[in-house]
Design a protein around this motif. Sequence first.
Motif, PDB file in Angstrom:
ATOM      1  N   ASN A 262       0.831  -1.212   0.000  1.00 20.51           N
ATOM      2  CA  ASN A 262       0.000   0.000   0.000  1.00 20.51           C
ATOM      3  C   ASN A 262       0.864   1.261   0.000  1.00 20.51           C
ATOM      4  O   ASN A 262       0.573   2.242  -0.693  1.00 20.51           O
ATOM      5  N   SER A 263       1.920   1.204   0.802  1.00 17.13           N
ATOM      6  CA  SER A 263       2.800   2.367   0.891  1.00 17.13           C
ATOM      7  C   SER A 263       3.495   2.642  -0.451  1.00 17.13           C
ATOM      8  O   SER A 263       3.561   3.786  -0.910  1.00 17.13           O
ATOM      9  N   LYS A 264       3.996   1.582  -1.082  1.00 14.95           N
ATOM     10  CA  LYS A 264       4.669   1.742  -2.372  1.00 14.95           C
ATOM     11  C   LYS A 264       3.708   2.241  -3.446  1.00 14.95           C
ATOM     12  O   LYS A 264       4.039   3.124  -4.251  1.00 14.95           O
ATOM     13  N   LEU A 265       2.508   1.677  -3.467  1.00  9.08           N
ATOM     14  CA  LEU A 265       1.516   2.103  -4.452  1.00  9.08           C
ATOM     15  C   LEU A 265       1.116   3.559  -4.234  1.00  9.08           C
ATOM     16  O   LEU A 265       0.923   4.315  -5.198  1.00  9.08           O
TER      17      LEU A 265
ATOM     18  N   GLU B 176      -4.193   4.478 -13.794  1.00  9.05           N
ATOM     19  CA  GLU B 176      -5.439   3.740 -13.601  1.00  9.05           C
ATOM     20  C   GLU B 176      -5.166   2.316 -13.128  1.00  9.05           C
ATOM     21  O   GLU B 176      -5.885   1.782 -12.264  1.00  9.05           O
ATOM     22  N   LEU B 177      -4.115   1.698 -13.704  1.00 15.78           N
ATOM     23  CA  LEU B 177      -3.758   0.351 -13.263  1.00 15.78           C
ATOM     24  C   LEU B 177      -3.327   0.330 -11.801  1.00 15.78           C
ATOM     25  O   LEU B 177      -3.733  -0.548 -11.013  1.00 15.78           O
ATOM     26  N   LEU B 178      -2.500   1.321 -11.418  1.00 20.25           N
ATOM     27  CA  LEU B 178      -2.042   1.401 -10.022  1.00 20.25           C
ATOM     28  C   LEU B 178      -3.205   1.696  -9.075  1.00 20.25           C
ATOM     29  O   LEU B 178      -3.244   1.193  -7.943  1.00 20.25           O
ATOM     30  N   THR B 179      -4.148   2.507  -9.549  1.00 24.07           N
ATOM     31  CA  THR B 179      -5.322   2.804  -8.717  1.00 24.07           C
ATOM     32  C   THR B 179      -6.130   1.548  -8.451  1.00 24.07           C
ATOM     33  O   THR B 179      -6.577   1.303  -7.320  1.00 24.07           O
ATOM     34  N   ASP B 180      -6.311   0.721  -9.482  1.00 28.69           N
ATOM     35  CA  ASP B 180      -7.030  -0.548  -9.302  1.00 28.69           C
ATOM     36  C   ASP B 180      -6.277  -1.467  -8.341  1.00 28.69           C
ATOM     37  O   ASP B 180      -6.885  -2.137  -7.488  1.00 28.69           O
ATOM     38  N   MET B 181      -4.947  -1.502  -8.476  1.00 30.58           N
ATOM     39  CA  MET B 181      -4.144  -2.324  -7.573  1.00 30.58           C
ATOM     40  C   MET B 181      -4.234  -1.809  -6.138  1.00 30.58           C
ATOM     41  O   MET B 181      -4.312  -2.598  -5.181  1.00 30.58           O
ATOM     42  N   TYR B 182      -4.248  -0.490  -5.990  1.00 32.71           N
ATOM     43  CA  TYR B 182      -4.329   0.118  -4.665  1.00 32.71           C
ATOM     44  C   TYR B 182      -5.671  -0.235  -3.997  1.00 32.71           C
ATOM     45  O   TYR B 182      -5.733  -0.570  -2.810  1.00 32.71           O
ATOM     46  N   LYS B 183      -6.749  -0.171  -4.777  1.00 35.51           N
ATOM     47  CA  LYS B 183      -8.070  -0.533  -4.251  1.00 35.51           C
ATOM     48  C   LYS B 183      -8.118  -2.010  -3.849  1.00 35.51           C
ATOM     49  O   LYS B 183      -8.693  -2.371  -2.814  1.00 35.51           O
TER      50      LYS B 183
ATOM     51  N   THR C 226       2.969   5.867  -2.945  1.00 31.34           N
ATOM     52  CA  THR C 226       4.090   6.710  -3.402  1.00 31.34           C
ATOM     53  C   THR C 226       4.110   6.819  -4.925  1.00 31.34           C
ATOM     54  O   THR C 226       4.317   7.914  -5.492  1.00 31.34           O
ATOM     55  N   MET C 227       3.880   5.702  -5.608  1.00 30.39           N
ATOM     56  CA  MET C 227       3.865   5.718  -7.069  1.00 30.39           C
ATOM     57  C   MET C 227       2.712   6.536  -7.624  1.00 30.39           C
ATOM     58  O   MET C 227       2.852   7.232  -8.634  1.00 30.39           O
ATOM     59  N   LEU C 228       1.552   6.492  -6.958  1.00 31.25           N
ATOM     60  CA  LEU C 228       0.393   7.259  -7.433  1.00 31.25           C
ATOM     61  C   LEU C 228       0.621   8.764  -7.308  1.00 31.25           C
ATOM     62  O   LEU C 228       0.096   9.565  -8.091  1.00 31.25           O
ATOM     63  N   GLN C 229       1.423   9.146  -6.309  1.00 31.71           N
ATOM     64  CA  GLN C 229       1.700  10.567  -6.117  1.00 31.71           C
ATOM     65  C   GLN C 229       2.821  11.073  -7.037  1.00 31.71           C
ATOM     66  O   GLN C 229       3.070  12.272  -7.109  1.00 31.71           O
ATOM     67  N   SER C 230       3.461  10.146  -7.744  1.00 28.21           N
ATOM     68  CA  SER C 230       4.541  10.540  -8.662  1.00 28.21           C
ATOM     69  C   SER C 230       3.951  11.135  -9.953  1.00 28.21           C
ATOM     70  O   SER C 230       2.889  10.721 -10.418  1.00 28.21           O
ATOM     71  N   ASN C 231       4.670  12.101 -10.522  1.00 32.12           N
ATOM     72  CA  ASN C 231       4.230  12.748 -11.761  1.00 32.12           C
ATOM     73  C   ASN C 231       4.813  12.085 -13.011  1.00 32.12           C
ATOM     74  O   ASN C 231       4.626  12.569 -14.124  1.00 32.12           O
ATOM     75  N   LEU C 232       5.504  10.950 -12.800  1.00 28.26           N
ATOM     76  CA  LEU C 232       6.177  10.303 -13.920  1.00 28.26           C
ATOM     77  C   LEU C 232       5.287   9.289 -14.637  1.00 28.26           C
ATOM     78  O   LEU C 232       5.681   8.739 -15.658  1.00 28.26           O
TER      79      LEU C 232
END
Length: 380
Positions: free
Chosen positions: A192-195, A210-217, A197-203
């Motif tokens: 959860n922490s890694k996801l 969208e894929l990371l958001t689904d994984m986070y959920k 951090t990645m979601l807050q990245s602008n890269l």
Amino acid sequence: MDDQLEEELMEVKQYTAGKNNLYQPNSFEELIIQYKKTAENNSKIIADTVFYNDEKHRMESARYLQSTITLKGEQYKVTIIASKVENEEQIKSILKVIILPVLALLVILLLVNRFMIRSLWNPFKQLLINIKAFNVNQDVPFKPVKTSIKEFSDLNNAFVDLSSKVKSDYKEIKLFTENASHEMMTPLAVINSKLDTMLQSNLLGREESELLTDMYKATSRLTKLNQSLLMLVKIDNNLLNDQEDILISKAIEEKLLHFQELILKRKLTIHLHLEPTTLFISQQLLEILLNNLFSNAIRHNIEKGTINISLTATQLIFSNTSTNDGLDEAKIFERFYKDTTSEGTGLGLSILKQICNRLQYDLKYTYDKPLHHFIIQFNK
């Protein structure tokens, strides 16, 4: 008595034929014989009657035989009467002699039998008491029963062995469940922490986000599921025992403030009817109980819906509006049962049911359109 009367009639006829005179009974025979001339040749009659006993000066029941005899060419109607009193008294005496000893013997046998059965079955009854008192959650071993009866002794030994095996298996399953649930929390927290951090990245591009958001959920849902399962394990194992007297009405008001932001966000209307009620309950169990009731009433409600909360000395009722129709009352508290539109884990109501079982409260669900009612009946 009829046979006796028949014999007397035969004697009367024989005496009359031999002596050519009417027969009169002796005093010790206790018979009354009456003669009366008649022109009719009546048939023999045997029946009951009542007569006056001159010696005893009272009316008595009797049996009589009536017939006809011939003496010196004349027809006589003879009536032989025998009192039934002595026979009845004789029958009563015989019955007393037989029945009273038999009844006394039966009473003695029943008492002896009852005492012996109680003595014989005492070990079995004690064994049942010990089985009912046995609790797999406690460290107290199964208490054996000493008995000289081989069958009960074998049964006792079988239960001792079985209880030891059950406790051993239970401890292993319990330890595995606790360790597994605890160990799963760490990698889930890292994911959860890694996801996050990645979601807050602008890269990241739109598709990757969208894929990371689904994984986070999905991981968040897995975390909630793991926490719920761990909570069920703690409730099942009776690990939440910090019981104390708690004012339930005050706890509900405090919990209402905790959920105030979600309530305002969905523009829900709350109707409270709280009587000052104190229960001896675990603080942790009460927190979980109220959290589940509030979150369930808010999550499954409609925009600008209603939540009614009623508390009395005997029950707590949460009612909420919903777009869904009534749920299956037989399955609603089963684990992982949920409505098709629900995004929850399906364990919230199961936890609620488990808490009520642990506290020996009755939990019921009813639907009265448009309100869903969850009723907790306190068992003091």
